[in-house]
Design a protein around this motif. Sequence first.
Motif, mmCIF file in Angstrom:
data_model
loop_
_atom_site.group_PDB
_atom_site.id
_atom_site.type_symbol
_atom_site.label_atom_id
_atom_site.label_comp_id
_atom_site.label_asym_id
_atom_site.label_seq_id
_atom_site.Cartn_x
_atom_site.Cartn_y
_atom_site.Cartn_z
ATOM 1 N N UNK A 58 -12.265 -1.780 -0.913
ATOM 2 C CA UNK A 58 -11.551 -0.940 -1.886
ATOM 3 C C UNK A 58 -10.888 -1.816 -2.928
ATOM 4 N N UNK A 59 -10.148 -2.844 -2.481
ATOM 5 C CA UNK A 59 -9.481 -3.778 -3.388
ATOM 6 C C UNK A 59 -8.897 -4.924 -2.580
ATOM 7 N N UNK A 60 -8.950 -6.137 -3.091
ATOM 8 C CA UNK A 60 -8.335 -7.256 -2.364
ATOM 9 C C UNK A 60 -6.822 -7.157 -2.276
ATOM 10 N N UNK A 61 -6.206 -6.269 -3.051
ATOM 11 C CA UNK A 61 -4.745 -6.131 -2.973
ATOM 12 C C UNK A 61 -4.337 -5.131 -1.900
ATOM 13 N N UNK A 62 -5.323 -4.502 -1.228
ATOM 14 C CA UNK A 62 -5.038 -3.563 -0.135
ATOM 15 C C UNK A 62 -5.394 -4.251 1.174
ATOM 16 N N UNK A 63 -4.408 -4.486 2.030
ATOM 17 C CA UNK A 63 -4.636 -5.224 3.268
ATOM 18 C C UNK A 63 -4.105 -4.450 4.465
ATOM 19 N N UNK A 64 -4.675 -4.759 5.614
ATOM 20 C CA UNK A 64 -4.292 -4.091 6.863
ATOM 21 C C UNK A 64 -3.734 -5.109 7.837
ATOM 22 N N UNK A 65 -2.568 -4.815 8.381
ATOM 23 C CA UNK A 65 -1.998 -5.572 9.494
ATOM 24 C C UNK A 65 -2.191 -4.701 10.732
ATOM 25 N N UNK A 66 -3.260 -4.980 11.483
ATOM 26 C CA UNK A 66 -3.581 -4.123 12.623
ATOM 27 C C UNK A 66 -2.501 -4.163 13.685
ATOM 28 N N UNK A 67 -1.901 -5.344 13.888
ATOM 29 C CA UNK A 67 -0.864 -5.453 14.900
ATOM 30 C C UNK A 67 0.346 -4.596 14.587
ATOM 31 N N UNK A 68 0.729 -4.558 13.316
ATOM 32 C CA UNK A 68 1.895 -3.764 12.910
ATOM 33 C C UNK A 68 1.521 -2.324 12.612
ATOM 34 N N UNK A 69 0.222 -2.029 12.555
ATOM 35 C CA UNK A 69 -0.197 -0.665 12.210
ATOM 36 C C UNK A 69 0.256 -0.288 10.818
ATOM 37 N N UNK A 70 -0.033 -1.177 9.851
ATOM 38 C CA UNK A 70 0.502 -0.973 8.502
ATOM 39 C C UNK A 70 -0.483 -1.454 7.443
ATOM 40 N N UNK A 71 -0.651 -0.617 6.416
ATOM 41 C CA UNK A 71 -1.418 -0.987 5.238
ATOM 42 C C UNK A 71 -0.432 -1.401 4.153
ATOM 43 N N UNK A 72 -0.713 -2.505 3.479
ATOM 44 C CA UNK A 72 0.134 -2.978 2.388
ATOM 45 C C UNK A 72 -0.687 -2.996 1.102
ATOM 46 N N UNK A 73 -0.123 -2.384 0.058
ATOM 47 C CA UNK A 73 -0.744 -2.384 -1.264
ATOM 48 C C UNK A 73 0.150 -3.212 -2.176
ATOM 49 N N UNK A 74 -0.368 -4.321 -2.645
ATOM 50 C CA UNK A 74 0.402 -5.259 -3.459
ATOM 51 C C UNK A 74 0.595 -4.689 -4.864
ATOM 52 N N UNK A 75 1.816 -4.281 -5.181
ATOM 53 C CA UNK A 75 2.144 -3.694 -6.469
ATOM 54 C C UNK A 75 3.530 -4.153 -6.899
ATOM 55 N N UNK A 76 3.802 -4.050 -8.199
ATOM 56 C CA UNK A 76 5.147 -4.352 -8.691
ATOM 57 C C UNK A 76 6.038 -3.121 -8.557
ATOM 58 N N UNK A 77 6.042 -2.559 -7.382
ATOM 59 C CA UNK A 77 6.892 -1.413 -7.061
ATOM 60 C C UNK A 77 7.117 -1.425 -5.563
ATOM 61 N N UNK A 78 8.091 -0.657 -5.117
ATOM 62 C CA UNK A 78 8.428 -0.609 -3.696
ATOM 63 C C UNK A 78 8.348 0.835 -3.220
ATOM 64 N N UNK A 79 7.625 1.054 -2.148
ATOM 65 C CA UNK A 79 7.524 2.391 -1.592
ATOM 66 C C UNK A 79 7.067 2.328 -0.155
ATOM 67 N N UNK A 80 7.298 3.412 0.559
ATOM 68 C CA UNK A 80 6.899 3.457 1.966
ATOM 69 C C UNK A 80 6.538 4.883 2.331
ATOM 70 N N UNK A 81 5.488 5.030 3.115
ATOM 71 C CA UNK A 81 5.085 6.327 3.604
ATOM 72 C C UNK A 81 4.412 6.137 4.952
ATOM 73 N N UNK A 82 4.031 7.233 5.581
ATOM 74 C CA UNK A 82 3.406 7.164 6.900
ATOM 75 C C UNK A 82 2.419 8.310 7.046
ATOM 76 N N UNK A 83 1.351 8.044 7.782
ATOM 77 C CA UNK A 83 0.389 9.109 8.027
ATOM 78 C C UNK A 83 0.936 10.123 9.025
ATOM 79 N N UNK A 84 1.823 9.660 9.905
ATOM 80 C CA UNK A 84 2.441 10.524 10.922
ATOM 81 C C UNK A 84 1.364 11.333 11.631
ATOM 82 N N UNK A 85 1.455 12.664 11.606
ATOM 83 C CA UNK A 85 0.466 13.485 12.306
ATOM 84 C C UNK A 85 -0.655 13.936 11.379
ATOM 85 N N UNK A 86 -0.722 13.353 10.188
ATOM 86 C CA UNK A 86 -1.745 13.733 9.218
ATOM 87 C C UNK A 86 -2.797 12.660 9.072
ATOM 88 N N UNK A 87 -3.387 12.581 7.893
ATOM 89 C CA UNK A 87 -4.448 11.619 7.657
ATOM 90 C C UNK A 87 -4.157 10.733 6.472
#
Length: 367
Positions: A211-240
């Motif tokens: 998709x993009x080299x700025x989108x990375x997955x930390x499987x151990x932490x269960x987290x996707x990081x998108x490298x941007x000049x902004x700060x935000x956080x969300x979660x899939x929770x019970x969705x997709x």
Amino acid sequence: MSVRIDIAGLRPERVAVVPSPLAELGMALHALSEPGHHPGLQGWVTGVTARMDPQLADRMCEADFLWRTTFSDLFMPCAGIPGRTTLPGATLAEELDQLDKLTDEQFVDAALEFTCAMPYGTGPSPLVDAGLRRRALELAASRGPQQVRFSERLLSDPPRIRAWLRQFLADCDEAFFADTWARLRHQLAADARLKTDLLRHKGLAEMLTAVSPVVTLDEGAGQITVDKLSVGRTATEDGGLILVPTSLGWPHLSVLYRPGWQPVVHYPVATPELTSPASVEQLTLRMTALSHPVRMRICRHLARSAYTTSELAQVHGMTAPEISRHLSVLKKAGLITTRRRGRYVLHQLDVTVVARLGSDFLEGVLR
């Protein structure tokens, strides 16, 4: 600085890569409003503009703040439908029906995000909170009388604005977008199939790298990081998790992280060539101006829209004189332009100049 998506417990079948005609229409409107963001689309923009009915062009200006900065979450209504499992529709008509399923509060909050620079939040809606309503109108005032009129109508009669927007988008489809979508949808569908195959056979990390080299997955932490000049956080929770490809969106890579909505990654599938770099003398001056991290963050805001000094001070938690000093350096380097609107002075990044400075920086501030 980055946007993080917590995906703990996310099942692979809940990750979907799906083209969205409504999202692509949003990017089309953005490119028509800010062609400097998209140097590779100049021919398309010129052709559409030349053929556009003047009345439709005037209507486009009435609410262009919904797509001029990038585009509003209103162009991803599937993410806000309760249940957090709805995917983009196969046709524009289906997605306009999804837009109708958002509550008035959801619609107004998403519209005000760019109309009045209202932040993402989980608090009350301006429809029911008088203080937030006043604040929204105060912010709109700094953007000009057009946005004040739109915001007043939006807050007083949401159904009327919703009907207006739906009809406008349908008219855009008839005027120019249907032909554009007919050419683009096969490319987007092919890219979605490719990414889906990677997900099935290689895993999520491999697919996100594609998709993009700025989108990375930390499987151990269960987290996707998108490298941007902004700060935000969300979660899939019970969705997709939804990924939406765009042909018109480069260099924007956007993440929808509105509370209560499904996370969406909107990514470009093409990278057109930019123009040649600036002279060495200008390059030195501009790189010096951009060497300060605060000025880089200021550029991110000014790349999307014009801001007053006081607005930038509020966003960055600084005083107006501090912001003014940074703006002075950027202006001396020829990186920003200013214009007066009534008693307000608005500053905006000259995207054409930044494009000549270099694609890496342009992608960074517009990502």
